[in-house]
Design a protein around this motif. Structure first.
Motif, PDB file in Angstrom:
ATOM      1  N   PRO A   1      47.003  35.255  48.359  1.00 24.92           N
ATOM      2  CA  PRO A   1      46.379  35.569  47.175  1.00 24.92           C
ATOM      3  C   PRO A   1      44.976  34.656  46.990  1.00 24.92           C
TER       4      PRO A   1
ATOM      5  N   ASP B   1      43.793  38.900  41.746  1.00 22.31           N
ATOM      6  CA  ASP B   1      43.206  39.498  43.282  1.00 22.31           C
ATOM      7  C   ASP B   1      41.800  39.713  43.163  1.00 22.31           C
TER       8      ASP B   1
ATOM      9  N   LYS C   1      48.772  44.603  49.014  1.00 21.84           N
ATOM     10  CA  LYS C   1      47.909  44.123  50.005  1.00 21.84           C
ATOM     11  C   LYS C   1      48.565  44.750  51.461  1.00 21.84           C
TER      12      LYS C   1
END
Length: 649
Positions: free
Chosen positions: A44, A99, A471
């Motif tokens: 992150p 993010d 992700k």
């Protein structure tokens, strides 16, 4: 609209060929410039804050350091959460942002808050500092600095190795492009230590505070402006920085009846190692470990190459008796992961080409269809580069999954064009290949577009994933979508042009493989149509059976990957000392060295400065194995790991 696109492409064939020639060039350029890594970076957006306060207990660290810093970070924009760890002598605070937060802007916000927080921390209890701008995958190159021979180079101490690393090796490697910092771990940090004699302090009526003030006041450089002497101007400097133990001992602490009392009269001055909270051993001996950390967003492969170039400079600067030995090279993992994906892509492409030739039965048609495959991949790489995606195991897996689907539209377009040409030839009409291809495109353009869009829509749920899952799996969904969108454009533009230029009217007939398949398929189809209820019931039963078997399947978030090494984690009792942990690590390394498959073993104990957040009772032991081709026995890595575990227990 789609028909107009095909019509325009067939009218300007040469222009279409030039355009896709440029696309191929841009795609190849993207292939060689896109960042390469083993996995997607799931770290992150976070900023770490470290505060060193040697000697301070964990409870005091929490109260005096961690709490002021943690509370000071509250209220920053787009902060998801703030976590902290308070250890003996160290405060660690991690600020997690959304993010979509720019990491450099986040670090700037944290730096501004740290200036305010500094006023809340008592003097002498440490200064908060931000950690490196690196991610969880940022440790791209490990190495150790050690004595070339333990007996011949015994005069080189652990303190010498640490000093050499901090002031020579580390400074050179930090200049490598893409490197954010180089972390030092192990050895002993050099200090000039003043060991006071209590009786001498009483004799001269001095206190600890008096001595500390004298040392601080006598270790300074000051400027005295300048003086004019004749026609020239001279700068005035006050030189007061100490260079060695003699300079420190020559400081005047007090004047007693006109007699100076020097620091050497009341204390012993010597060089010694600072109190440390970690150590590193390799193959049973203490060494200094360095870790090159790549900056977030950098190409890991290129960073490692740049570090290796600097290592050559470092080796020329090292004194005799000191060597730098690599431990871990990230490119090994990157090459294995990317090589696996590339092999799958190549093998899949070859299989697709073989299947196309076997079923189309015509070389020209197969060539036209296969042309869509590499171009669709190159288009995907162009979009990957623009979207900031790296070429890793997950993103390349998207291309591997979509290899067969990339040519679906081209197969339908070419087969239909070939059919129309064959029918017009059979009827005796003059065959205009361009007109035949245009007629074929008008029949199948819309179905092809709908089919490809449906495939892209299937992956829409992956785009909705957030956090770690997003992700990890979004790169695969993006890459499949990029490739399928590219295949759609190719099917409606380049494929018709190539078909009009390359295809030749021939008699349409089944290949030998299709004829063999039809001999079994047609009777089965007739039976299925005559027994509809039986077929539907059987299909439903198979579906129910598959759903019943689903809970029995193994589940894991990530597949197990083998890098050719084993990582051990050893935890002693909380009160274990650093010396005891070092002894345990040496015993473990000596035990593991008895296995012929072991190349080297490195134990990382406790923590490095501004690195890990572990106490000295915890260690991680990295065991690098030789290539399996050099193993003498027939056991695999799982059996080897079990044998090692039994030996250690």
């Amino acid at each position: 609209m789609l028909e107009k696109l095909v019509d325009a492409s067939l009218r300007y064939k040469f222009l279409v060929l030039i355009i896709f020639g440029v696309v191929a060039f841009l795609g190849w350029r993207a292939v060689v410039t896109v960042p390469i890594d083993a996995f997607p970076d799931v770290t992150p957006a976070q900023v770490n804050i470290y505060t060193e306060s040697p000697g301070l207990a964990a409870e005091d660290v929490e109260q005096l350091l961690t709490f002021p810093i943690e509370s000071g970070m509250a209220g920053l924009p787009k902060v998801q959460e703030i976590r902290s760890v308070s250890l003996f002598g160290l405060s660690y605070v991690a600020v997690y942002f959304d993010d979509d937060m720019d990491i450099y802007f986040a670090r700037r916000l944290v730096m501004e808050r740290l200036q305010e927080v500094a006023d809340r921390i008592p003097d002498g209890y440490g200064t908060p500092e931000m950690g490196p701008n690196s991610s969880g995958l940022g440790q791209v190159f490990w190495y150790t600095l050690e004595r070339a021979d333990e007996q011949l180079n015994a005069a080189i101490t652990d303190m010498d190795l640490r000093t050499l690393h901090d002031w020579t090796v580390r400074l050179i490697l930090r200049t490598a492009p893409g490197v954010d910092d180089v972390m030092s771990w192990g050895g002993q940090e050099r200090q000039f230590q003043v060991i006071l004699k209590p009786l001498s302090l009483l004799k001269y009526d001095l206190t600890f505070t008096d001595v500390m003030e004298v040392i601080q006041a006598n270790n300074r450089q000051v400027g005295g402006q300048y003086v004019n002497l004749g026609a020239e101007q001279y700068l005035v400097r006050g030189l007061g920085l100490v260079a060695d133990e003699q300079d420190i001992g020559a400081m005047v602490v007090k004047v007693d009846d006109g007699t100076p009392v020097y620091l050497r009269d009341i204390a012993t001055i010597e060089q010694g190692g600072a109190l440390r909270f970690g150590a590193v051993t390799r193959d049973g001996k203490e060494v200094v470990l360095g870790m090159a950390l790549s900056r977030m967003g950098e190409n890991a492969a290129k960073v490692v190459e740049a570090v290796k170039d600097k290592v050559a400079i470092v080796e020329s600067a090292l004194p005799d008796g000191v060597v730098l030995r690599p431990v871990y090279d990230r490119t090994d993992l990157v090459d294995k992961a990317v090589g696996t994906a590339v092999t799958a892509l190549v093998e899949g492409s070859i299989l697709v080409a073989i299947v196309l030739f076997l079923f189309l039965g015509e070389v020209r048609s197969a060539i036209v269809v296969i042309a869509a495959l590499p171009l669709a991949m190159l288009i995907a790489f162009i979009f990957m580069n623009e979207a900031g995606l790296s070429a890793n195991l997950m993103s390349l897996a998207g291309l591997a999954v979509g290899i067969g689907m990339m040519v679906d539209g081209a197969v339908v377009m070419v087969e239909n064009a070939f059919r129309i040409m064959a029918e017009r030839r059979e009827s005796g009409e003059p065959v205009d290949r361009t007109a035949a291809v245009l007629a074929a495109a008008r029949e199948v353009a819309n179905p092809i577009a709908f089919a490809i869009l449906i495939i892209i829509v299937v992956f829409l749920p992956l785009f909705a994933l957030q956090g770690l899952e997003g992700k990890l799996f979004k790169p695969m969904a993006f890459n499949i979508s990029f490739a399928m969108a590219g295949s759609l454009v190719l099917t409606l533009t380049l494929i018709p042009v190539l078909a009009a230029l390359i295809l030749k009217p021939k008699e349409e007939r089944d290949t030998w493989l299709v004829r063999i398949i039809k001999t079994g398929y047609l009777p089965l189809l007739s039976w299925s149509l005559a027994h509809k209820k039986t077929v539907v019931t059987g299909a439903v039963a198979l579906l129910v059976a598959s759903l019943a078997l689903f809970p029995l399947l193994g589940k894991e978030f990530m597949p197990q990957l083998q890098e050719g090494s084993i990582m051990w984690r050893v935890t002693s009792i909380p009160s274990a000392s650093l010396d005891q942990s070092i002894k345990i690590s040496k015993d473990i390394e000596n035990a593991l060295s008895t296995f012929p498959e072991v190349e080297t073993t490195v134990a990382m104990i406790g923590r490095a400065e501004k690195g890990e957040t572990a106490d000295v009772n915890y260690m991680e032991i990295y065991t690098e194995l030789k290539p399996e081709s050099e193993w003498s026995g027939d056991r695999d890595i799982e059996a080897l790991a079990e044998a090692m575990r039994e030996e250690l227990e």
